[in-house]
Design an enzyme around this catalytic site. Sequence first.
Site, PDB file in Angstrom:
ATOM      1  CB  CYS A   1      -1.041   0.128   7.805  1.00 46.73           C
ATOM      2  SG  CYS A   1      -2.695  -0.015   7.074  1.00 46.73           S
TER       3      CYS A   1
ATOM      4  CG  HIS B   1      -6.478   1.076  -0.282  1.00 48.29           C
ATOM      5  ND1 HIS B   1      -5.241   1.645  -0.802  1.00 48.29           N
ATOM      6  CD2 HIS B   1      -5.765   0.216   0.581  1.00 48.29           C
ATOM      7  CE1 HIS B   1      -4.013   1.077  -0.170  1.00 48.29           C
ATOM      8  NE2 HIS B   1      -4.588   0.109   0.588  1.00 48.29           N
TER       9      HIS B   1
ATOM     10  N   GLY C   1       0.736  -3.956   4.278  1.00 50.31           N
ATOM     11  CA  GLY C   1       0.452  -5.256   4.383  1.00 50.31           C
ATOM     12  C   GLY C   1       1.796  -6.050   4.547  1.00 50.31           C
TER      13      GLY C   1
ATOM     14  CB  CYS D   1      -0.938  -0.123   1.232  1.00 50.51           C
ATOM     15  SG  CYS D   1      -1.732  -1.733   1.511  1.00 50.51           S
TER      16      CYS D   1
END
Lengths: 350, 423
Positions: free
Chosen positions: B408, B378, B410, B120
């Site tokens: 954040c 997203h 993954g 991300c």
Amino acid sequence: MEYRTTGFNGYAVQYSPFVNSSIAVGAAANFGLVGNGRLYFFDLTAQGIVAQKWYNTQDAIYDIAYSEQNANQLIAGCGDGTVKLFDTKVPDYPIMEWKEHNREVYAVAWNLVSKDTFVSSSWDGTIKLYSPERPQALLTLPTHSCTYSTHFSPHSPSIISSVTSDSHLRVFDLRTPASASNHLVHLIPIHGHAPQQGPSYNPLRPRHPPSEALTHDWNKYRDTTVATAGVDTIIRTFDIRHHKHGATAHLEGHKYAVRRIAWSPHAPDMLLSASYDMTCRVWSDRMATPNITPGSHAPSQGAELGRMDVHTEFVTGVDWCLFGGQGWCASTAWDERLLVWDARSVMNQR
Amino acid sequence: MANVKERLSSVLGHLSPAGSGSAGKAKLLQKNQDDIVITFAARTPLTKAKKGALKDTNIDDLVIALLTEVRQRSNLDPSLVEDVCLGNVLSDSGGYIARSSVLAAGYPVSTAASVANRFCSSGLLAIQNIANQITAGSIEVGIAIGAESMSTCPDNGAPGWLSEKITGHPIASQNLQTMGQTSENVAGDFGISRGAMDGFAARSFQRAEKAQKEGWSVDEIIPITVKVKDSKTGEVVEETITQDGGIRPGTTAESLGKIRSAFPQWSPSNTTGGNASQLTDGAAVILLMKRSKALSLNQPILAKFAAATVSGLEPRIMGIGPTYAIPKVLEKVGLSVQDVDVFEINEAFASMGVYCIEKLGLDAERVNPRGGAIALGHPLGCTGARQVVTALSELKRRGERVAVTSMCVGTGMGMAGVFVSEH
């Protein structure tokens, strides 16, 4: 009492460890930026401060330290990288000179226990150990960082400490083997250790970015306590045995960088500081009655007991008198003045 | 040897304490010739995966469309662009796509390309990569682009063939957990309630709706023309899209409260389709160079890239990554959270969003003021760049300066960056 060091901006002041009326000042022309240095020897008399002798040097004098062996001798750290040994019995010139550093020597200190060695530290990132009997330095300790201040522990002849522009307090013990660590036994981040992940992680804890450390001093009574100070204006005390959680006390109040600190020779909790904010301040770290919350690693807050704000320029040097009244002290500043005063008088004002 | 200048700068250095937050901010706002600055920042509309107008646009066409717009609108000779970094997560042939799309978008053969992938944060990583190359002197002008086509590139999760050394490792094996499970871990470990999560999500929708209605996001978006296939007739038509498609007008915490749990198998099952980020297609782009270069080319300076950093943590609670990355990056630039005007924190899940605001003690009014991934979507590789575009537009609207963007990541990481608007 006051003396004007006309044409020379003060950088360091020290009382003689032998004679209670003797005091020396290291100074530099043009604020130490360019030009000569001058070393003054003063007598404190009933008629005021009397200059007994002075010595001119090629470059600025940034720090001085009386010999602990010989009452007539004193070392000076100079802008041209030299360390010079002066003897008041010999006029005009130093009796010895060591050219060991590549950059400005910003600190010198005499061994207070064995009394036969002294150290210097420099912007070249090294500390050098000398004997007055030997023409070359005995040992070089690297800090790899502009080293503004170095001292011997007053409790051990083999422990040398420093603070540097990289925001670290270093402690060297010469009894350890000369291994890859070069006698380094403690490397303490003055601004605090990096936060650790885990249950105690608190992203909101007060954070202090690293900042240049300019001065430090060993407590004369508590043999593991060192105070440090510098550009971020906070005076911190550390217990070198337990520094994982940071400073034990913070003394906050100076408006600009702190240039020099000195623990009292008479009271275990009392400390004197000199700052670019033109004041000298007297502090207690309140370790006799620490106000620490149980379970918290936050530093305890010290107390400012008084301040002397007569200087009109950056204050660069302070020292306590070892004899006589327990508050007698002296300060020197860029205002070309040596002031001799009583810390108790400024404490009573508050 | 007596170097007057060095002695003087030493003393001056002692007098400018980097200690207090405000001094850090003053230093951050300084303009220096070797600053890395942004001279162009924009994004495509974000549309729902499989349903929105970008559903039939492959990742290469998406990248080509946006890079073509940059070439035409930036008033910069394309031959000056030395490298393009594509932040992308899901495409399995990113290397081919990046370089080919750059050429197809009208850049000369001398313009190189690469791919950045840290899930991300890929868009922000692409910005950091280009900025670092410029800082190091490897290149002078570069483009960071974040793009994702979640319609055409499915996220299949961790591969099934992982080494036993990973699957048997107490921490590495946590990466077998799906993102939804990590959201429930955060909600469970830190006691984030369903109500708080729905409230957070509703606010995201309401803010995004307001930003769209008021036209705040117009200067973020470059309309692009794409081919869309009608799902019933199969007819392909060209369509110019101008607006984000994920916003559900009139959303409230109550209406979100009626949605059933998306992950009933994992306690506390607070995560729903309404309080998690959407699957979305989109791309965002940032053009970077040194300030000196921008001035000599007469390019408009929109903002400065100040710093970026990354931090790792346990994968099973990857959502709280920003609580490590944000303090870390703020320390690097000498700021406190109070010095920051706008935070753009990716809303992967409302659980981590609620936790990060509480843990960092942030003013919720300054966090995602135009809504976040829960309302807008997203697109994994795009988000890191998209948030910068949004933050800079919002700073300009507010007349403020400092933005922190964070997300954040993954597999257990957090990334954060600091940007200063110079509108």
